[in-house]
Write a protein that holds these residues in place. Structure first.
Motif, PDB file in Angstrom:
ATOM      1  N   ALA A  78     -69.346 172.530 -18.448  1.00  0.00           N
ATOM      2  CA  ALA A  78     -70.717 172.317 -18.917  1.00  0.00           C
ATOM      3  C   ALA A  78     -71.343 173.651 -19.290  1.00  0.00           C
ATOM      4  O   ALA A  78     -71.387 174.577 -18.478  1.00  0.00           O
ATOM      5  N   VAL A  79     -71.814 173.754 -20.560  1.00  0.00           N
ATOM      6  CA  VAL A  79     -72.431 174.999 -21.023  1.00  0.00           C
ATOM      7  C   VAL A  79     -73.511 174.673 -22.052  1.00  0.00           C
ATOM      8  O   VAL A  79     -73.275 173.937 -23.001  1.00  0.00           O
ATOM      9  N   MET A  80     -74.691 175.191 -21.832  1.00  0.00           N
ATOM     10  CA  MET A  80     -75.815 175.028 -22.750  1.00  0.00           C
ATOM     11  C   MET A  80     -76.064 173.562 -23.112  1.00  0.00           C
ATOM     12  O   MET A  80     -76.324 173.207 -24.263  1.00  0.00           O
ATOM     13  N   GLY A  81     -75.966 172.708 -22.111  1.00  0.00           N
ATOM     14  CA  GLY A  81     -76.222 171.293 -22.335  1.00  0.00           C
ATOM     15  C   GLY A  81     -75.090 170.548 -23.004  1.00  0.00           C
ATOM     16  O   GLY A  81     -75.206 169.350 -23.293  1.00  0.00           O
ATOM     17  N   TRP A  94     -55.240 166.258 -24.655  1.00  0.00           N
ATOM     18  CA  TRP A  94     -56.305 166.082 -25.639  1.00  0.00           C
ATOM     19  C   TRP A  94     -57.537 166.845 -25.169  1.00  0.00           C
ATOM     20  O   TRP A  94     -57.637 167.243 -24.002  1.00  0.00           O
ATOM     21  N   MET A  95     -58.449 167.069 -26.111  1.00  0.00           N
ATOM     22  CA  MET A  95     -59.679 167.767 -25.763  1.00  0.00           C
ATOM     23  C   MET A  95     -60.835 167.203 -26.582  1.00  0.00           C
ATOM     24  O   MET A  95     -60.634 166.545 -27.609  1.00  0.00           O
ATOM     25  N   ASN A  96     -62.013 167.465 -26.084  1.00  0.00           N
ATOM     26  CA  ASN A  96     -63.220 167.060 -26.793  1.00  0.00           C
ATOM     27  C   ASN A  96     -64.189 168.230 -26.750  1.00  0.00           C
ATOM     28  O   ASN A  96     -64.671 168.597 -25.683  1.00  0.00           O
ATOM     29  N   ARG A  97     -64.437 168.842 -27.927  1.00  0.00           N
ATOM     30  CA  ARG A  97     -65.324 169.993 -28.007  1.00  0.00           C
ATOM     31  C   ARG A  97     -66.452 169.704 -28.988  1.00  0.00           C
ATOM     32  O   ARG A  97     -66.216 169.136 -30.053  1.00  0.00           O
ATOM     33  N   PRO A  98     -67.671 170.108 -28.642  1.00  0.00           N
ATOM     34  CA  PRO A  98     -68.780 169.905 -29.583  1.00  0.00           C
ATOM     35  C   PRO A  98     -68.588 170.758 -30.833  1.00  0.00           C
ATOM     36  O   PRO A  98     -67.914 171.793 -30.799  1.00  0.00           O
ATOM     37  N   ALA A  99     -69.199 170.332 -31.929  1.00  0.00           N
ATOM     38  CA  ALA A  99     -69.046 171.039 -33.208  1.00  0.00           C
ATOM     39  C   ALA A  99     -69.503 172.483 -33.114  1.00  0.00           C
ATOM     40  O   ALA A  99     -68.898 173.377 -33.716  1.00  0.00           O
ATOM     41  N   MET A 100     -70.543 172.754 -32.323  1.00  0.00           N
ATOM     42  CA  MET A 100     -71.066 174.112 -32.209  1.00  0.00           C
ATOM     43  C   MET A 100     -70.093 175.050 -31.494  1.00  0.00           C
ATOM     44  O   MET A 100     -70.270 176.262 -31.501  1.00  0.00           O
ATOM     45  N   MET A 101     -69.035 174.477 -30.886  1.00  0.00           N
ATOM     46  CA  MET A 101     -68.035 175.277 -30.191  1.00  0.00           C
ATOM     47  C   MET A 101     -66.664 175.151 -30.837  1.00  0.00           C
ATOM     48  O   MET A 101     -65.633 175.300 -30.185  1.00  0.00           O
TER      49      MET A 101
END
Length: 243
Positions: A78-81, A94-101
């Motif tokens: 968890a980082v910056m919401g 597998w992984m799930n990363r937000p677009a901003m990362m």
């Protein structure tokens, strides 16, 4: 005749040195294993949940890892919401990363080389206890100084030929540092990890402070918040969800 006698003495001396070295290695491994809590107690660990915290460029980050020993793990950071999820389940990941990362915001398969590299995270315990259990070659190289303290330097060699340097404190018998070369995105890079602040959890020793050089400069320090041994873990958390 004199030459033959010298040769025999030389070989005998080499054999004695080899046996002495083997005994020293086994003695160090035995002391290390005892300090870690003992092989039987580690063998009884089937699952674990580990919570960590660390800071990167002023950002406070928390991670939660659910682990089925030797089979699966799921780490949520968890980082910056935002939440980054990384899962290894058998020989897939597998992984799930937000677009901003740098991600897509959707579950995506991990490349095979990343799955292989993450395989070490399927185990608890030290690199030495796991190497001994897996039958890897372990050699005592020397006794030397590390940051002013006496340590044993050992090497762990996998059947693939990959090897790691392992530094063991002569005072505590704990691993205090490891060094290795690892493949990251097709490139070989140096990996160095320092371990300290060992604490006992259910009779097992865990380093509660882990430090490694940060790609952004300086040192990244990870502090362990809690370790739960043998909790019930739902296998469904390792399954890759549909988009």
């Amino acid at each position: 005749m004199k030459t033959m006698i010298k040769s025999i003495c030389l070989v005998a001396g080499m054999l004695v040195a080899s046996v002495a070295s083997a005994q020293s290695t086994e003695e160090i491994l035995a002391k290390h294993e005892a300090a870690m809590g003992g092989a039987d107690k580690w063998a009884a660990v089937k699952t674990a949940v580990v919570k960590n915290k660390f800071s990167v460029q002023g950002m406070d980050i928390e991670s939660n890892t659910s682990l089925v020993i030797g089979k699966s793990f799921r780490t949520e950071v968890a980082v910056m919401g935002n939440k980054i999820i990384t899962v290894i389940d058998g020989n897939k990941g597998w992984m799930n990363r937000p677009a901003m990362m740098g991600g897509t915001g959707e579950p995506e398969d991990m490349p095979a080389d990343q799955v292989k590299m993450a395989g070490s995270q399927l185990m608890l315990g030290s690199i030495l206890t796991n190497a001994k259990k897996d039958g890897y070659k372990i050699d005592l190289v020397s006794k030397e100084k590390l940051d002013g303290a006496d340590v044993y330097l050992l090497t762990v060699t996998k059947p693939s030929g990959e090897d790691s340097k392992v530094y063991v404190s002569t005072a505590t018998n704990f691993v205090v540092k490891t060094q290795a070369k690892v493949q990251v995105n097709g490139q070989e890079v140096d990996s160095e990890v320092s371990f300290s602040n060992y604490k006992m959890v259910n009779g097992l020793a865990f380093p509660h402070t882990v430090e490694t050089p940060s790609p952004m400069g300086g040192t990244m320090t990870v502090e362990t918040v809690s370790v739960e041994i043998n909790p019930t873990i739902d296998a469904a958390i390792f399954a890759k969800p549909s988009k």
